[in-house]
Design a protein around this motif. Structure first.
Motif, PDB file in Angstrom:
ATOM      1  N   UNK A 102       0.861  -1.185   0.000  1.00 14.15           N
ATOM      2  CA  UNK A 102       0.000   0.000   0.000  1.00 14.15           C
ATOM      3  C   UNK A 102       0.892   1.229   0.000  1.00 14.15           C
ATOM      4  N   UNK A 103       0.652   2.103  -0.958  1.00 11.11           N
ATOM      5  CA  UNK A 103       1.397   3.345  -1.054  1.00 11.11           C
ATOM      6  C   UNK A 103       0.527   4.534  -0.715  1.00 11.11           C
ATOM      7  N   UNK A 104       1.116   5.716  -0.674  1.00 13.56           N
ATOM      8  CA  UNK A 104       0.387   6.913  -0.246  1.00 13.56           C
ATOM      9  C   UNK A 104      -0.509   7.484  -1.342  1.00 13.56           C
ATOM     10  N   UNK A 105      -1.556   8.200  -0.919  1.00 15.13           N
ATOM     11  CA  UNK A 105      -2.330   8.983  -1.882  1.00 15.13           C
ATOM     12  C   UNK A 105      -1.532  10.240  -2.232  1.00 15.13           C
ATOM     13  N   UNK A 106      -2.057  11.039  -3.131  1.00 17.93           N
ATOM     14  CA  UNK A 106      -1.412  12.316  -3.433  1.00 17.93           C
ATOM     15  C   UNK A 106      -1.360  13.162  -2.170  1.00 17.93           C
ATOM     16  N   UNK A 107      -0.324  13.979  -2.037  1.00 16.99           N
ATOM     17  CA  UNK A 107      -0.128  14.798  -0.826  1.00 16.99           C
ATOM     18  C   UNK A 107      -1.327  15.711  -0.565  1.00 16.99           C
ATOM     19  N   UNK A 108      -1.877  16.325  -1.590  1.00 11.20           N
ATOM     20  CA  UNK A 108      -3.020  17.231  -1.378  1.00 11.20           C
ATOM     21  C   UNK A 108      -4.245  16.466  -0.867  1.00 11.20           C
TER      22      UNK A 108
END
Length: 151
Positions: A102-108
């Protein structure tokens, strides 16, 4: 103090006993990416591939674990994480031990999620998770889950 990986594995094994039976292990938590390991033998089906229910569970747990660790990193420990909705596809069989990522969503998107939670005590976040056959970079399973954090 235990590493984030051993901390999360302890939480999962204590709070969700099924994870022990599945042989689920937290491999690492680096660069905002969580990697879990699931052994084929503990999750095998009648076709000698990994059981779809185990794959779904692993995918959900990778997103839950990613959010749990990211919230902890941001000093937020007063919320409860639940999966609200999930969509999964199984384009390839899992024929070996599995790596769940699992990776991160966009920072915003992440910043909006945090702001919403702080303001309203409830927020939703969509996370993507995928499963790889050990030793392969080809995605055997793709999962998108919507998680809710509430006080």
């Amino acid at each position: 103090m235990p590493s984030d990986s051993s901390y999360l594995e302890s939480v999962l094994h204590h709070d969700i006993p099924l994870t022990r039976e599945m042989g689920l292990k937290v491999v690492d938590w680096q660069q905002d990416q969580l990697r879990l390991h699931m052994p084929l033998q503990a999750n095998i089906n009648h076709k000698s591939t990994m059981f779809g229910g185990s794959l779904y569970c692993g995918a959900v747990l990778a997103g839950w674990g990613w959010l749990h660790l990211q919230l902890r990193r941001n000093g937020i420990e007063d919320g409860h994480i639940v999966i609200q909705e999930g969509q999964i596809s199984y384009p390839l069989p899992v024929t070996r031990d599995a790596t769940v990522v699992c990776g991160p969503p966009e920072e915003k998107v992440w910043q909006r999620f945090l702001a919403t939670y702080k303001r309203h005590g409830r927020a939703r976040l969509t996370l993507d998770t995928w499963v790889l056959n050990e030793g392969s970079e080809e995605r055997a399973v793709a999962f998108t889950g919507q998680y809710v954090l509430h006080r």
